[in-house]
Design an enzyme around this catalytic site. Structure first.
Site, PDB file in Angstrom:
ATOM      1  N   LYS A 127       1.029  -1.143   0.022  1.00  0.00           N
ATOM      2  CA  LYS A 127      -0.006  -0.048  -0.146  1.00  0.00           C
ATOM      3  C   LYS A 127       0.748   1.324   0.012  1.00  0.00           C
ATOM      4  CE  LYS A 127      -4.272   0.851   0.493  1.00  0.00           C
ATOM      5  NZ  LYS A 127      -5.531   0.072  -0.007  1.00  0.00           N
ATOM      6  N   ASP A 167      -7.088   4.112  -4.591  1.00  0.00           N
ATOM      7  CA  ASP A 167      -7.712   4.162  -3.314  1.00  0.00           C
ATOM      8  C   ASP A 167      -8.169   5.420  -2.933  1.00  0.00           C
ATOM      9  OD1 ASP A 167      -7.878   1.999  -0.925  1.00  0.00           O
ATOM     10  OD2 ASP A 167      -7.495   3.819   0.018  1.00  0.00           O
TER      11      ASP A 167
HETATM   12  N1  GLU Z   1      -7.275   0.212  -2.979  1.00  0.00           N
HETATM   13  C1  GLU Z   1      -8.067  -1.015  -3.104  1.00  0.00           C
HETATM   14  C2  GLU Z   1      -8.081  -2.108  -1.946  1.00  0.00           C
HETATM   15  O1  GLU Z   1      -8.213  -1.598  -0.852  1.00  0.00           O
HETATM   16  C3  GLU Z   1      -7.729  -1.648  -4.442  1.00  0.00           C
HETATM   17  C4  GLU Z   1      -6.240  -2.016  -4.527  1.00  0.00           C
HETATM   18  C5  GLU Z   1      -5.719  -2.434  -6.018  1.00  0.00           C
HETATM   19  O2  GLU Z   1      -6.734  -2.557  -6.873  1.00  0.00           O
HETATM   20  O3  GLU Z   1      -4.602  -2.863  -6.056  1.00  0.00           O
HETATM   21  O4  GLU Z   1      -8.002  -2.965  -1.986  1.00  0.00           O
END
Ligand code: GLU
Length: 446
Positions: A127, A167
């Site tokens: 992340k 996100d």
């Molecule tokens: N931010 C999204 C999550 O919390 C998607 C992450 C992604 O697609 O890599 O899963």
């Protein structure tokens, strides 16, 4: 004893990272459920796997200088957490929000490990983001910020190394600017980011995926319990892409979503949310929800959280942000008839709220299971990019639905296996952990 081992790991982390409250919350929730699994698999305790698992493989922090429209230099803090690569390249979104700090990103990256494992697709957990506030910024400012952010991030990512996505605060527009800068600095490598616009290598259904996915998850849960969405009143919080597409799918399945919210206030629309209006306000005009009330005077607008409103409903889908539902609010939801809570956001219920739901026979579906549809379709976008092909809307949607069904069944069956029927928190944690732990051990715990 295994309980003592788990407790010792918890204490060590609380001592080392005492100021990282969100990260500790996510780890505490995880540790509260894994003891029975560790008892069955003594090799993990013997190899001190929990201590290794809770330590990120790599943390990257960097400054992001950028020029605002007045020509003034600003600076933000950028991060990428590469938490676990046992199952594949680090995968997870980027969040641009003023609240972003190391604790929040570590909690999100930690959750992402197990979420990604539950999808059954070959992706590790990561992340990133920045404490940049996109609210009120011009297009040019957003672009210059994204370019500066990527100038550093590009040194640490790649299609087989780490694949960021969106996100909170990062959607197609931001991914486009980030991609353009990556291309300029490195080379054309479509698979380095997901959530790309459809005009260049994006996947159909990616925008809808998290919202659709959470509704598919609940749909399978209801069907298994000989019930359906037909005629159900549903509370939805948030008004980003998760909330919008959850509302869309709810309406398609015959439910009535009656709310949405932003960081200032809440809309309650007893007739059901006007989806076209909501999309127009949020996706086209990028306005606040007060504009919804102006266009639809019969709806109610209140300042403050949805979860403080005293409204009857059968299902709640928190799709805004972490810790939006506390214990008091959880009690009110149960009192008002809510029987299913499925998390479109990451960790929207505090640990006390989640435990209250479980103890009161609410079907509580944790984010790492229920909102995995977004990252799952990101992984499908990676597959399409590798193939240099674009799959049809129907194909991606069908795969998404199959993945969500599989995650639901895995959580349900794992909970049963450990004599904790309907405890999807335990089911999700153990099932996700089982895959990651096995791969880590087989790779020599590196
Ligand atoms: N931010 C999204 C999550 O919390 C998607 C992450 C992604 O697609 O890599 O899963």
């Amino acid at each position: 004893m295994t309980v003592d081992y788990v407790q010792a790991i918890k204490e060590q982390l609380h001592e080392k990272d005492s100021n990282q409250t969100e990260f500790l919350q996510a780890v505490d929730e995880f540790l509260a459920t894994v003891t029975p699994f560790l008892e069955k698999h003594p090799e993990y305790e013997e190899n001190n796997l929990l201590a290794i698992l809770t330590e990120p493989e790599r943390l990257i922090q960097f400054r992001v200088p950028w020029q605002d429209d007045q020509g003034k230099w600003q600076v933000n803090r950028g991060y990428r957490i590469q938490f676990n690569s046992a199952l594949g390249p680090y995968k997870g979104g980027l969040r641009f929000h003023p609240s972003v700090n190391l604790s929040i990103l570590k909690f999100l990256a930690f959750e992402q490990i197990f979420k990604n494992a539950l999808t059954g697709l070959p992706i590790g957990g990561g992340k990133g983001g920045a404490d940049f506030d996109p609210k009120g910024k011009s297009d040019g400012e957003i672009m210059r910020f994204c370019q500066s952010f990527m100038t550093e991030l590009s040194k640490h990512i790649g299609p087989n190394l780490d694949v960021p996505a969106g996100d909170i605060g990062v959607g197609g527009r931001e991914i486009g600017y980030l991609f353009g800068q990556y291309k300029r600095l490195c080379q054309y490598d479509a698979g380095v980011l997901t959530g790309k616009p459809l005009s260049f290598w994006g996947s159909l259904i990616r925008t809808e995926a998290t919202g659709y996915g959470v509704v598919y998850f609940v749909n399978h849960l209801l069907a298994y319990n000989k019930d359906s969405f037909e005629g159900k009143r549903v509370l939805v919080s948030g008004s980003g892409n998760v909330a919008i597409y959850a509302i869309e799918k709810l309406q398609q399945l015959g439910a009535t979503p009656i709310s949405c919210s932003d960081s200032n206030g809440t809309i309650i629309d007893e007739a059901g949310i006007d989806l076209d209006l909501l999309k127009e306000i949020k996706e086209v005009k990028r306005e606040r929800l007060t504009a919804y009330k102006e266009a639809r005077p019969e709806a109610i607008y209140v300042e403050g959280s949805l979860w403080d409103q005293d409204v009857a409903a059968e299902i709640a889908l928190p799709c805004a942000t972490q810790n939006e539902i506390n214990l008091e609010q959880a009690k009110q939801l149960v009192k008002n008839g809510v029987k299913v809570v499925a998390e479109g956001a990451n960790m929207p219920a505090t640990l006390e709220a989640a435990e209250y739901f479980i103890d009161n026979q609410v079907h509580y579906c944790p984010g790492k299971a229920a909102n995995a549809g977004g990252v799952a379709v990101s992984a499908l976008e990676m597959s399409q990019n590798s193939q240099r092909l674009t799959w049809s809307k129907e194909e991606v949607d069908q795969r998404l639905e199959d993945i969500m069904k599989n995650i639901y069944e895995t959580c349900r069956d794992t909970a049963k296996e450990y004599d904790a029927e309907n405890n999807y928190m335990l089911g999700a944690n153990i099932a996700g952990f089982a895959n990651v732990a096995q791969a880590m051990l087989q790779q020599g715990l590196v």
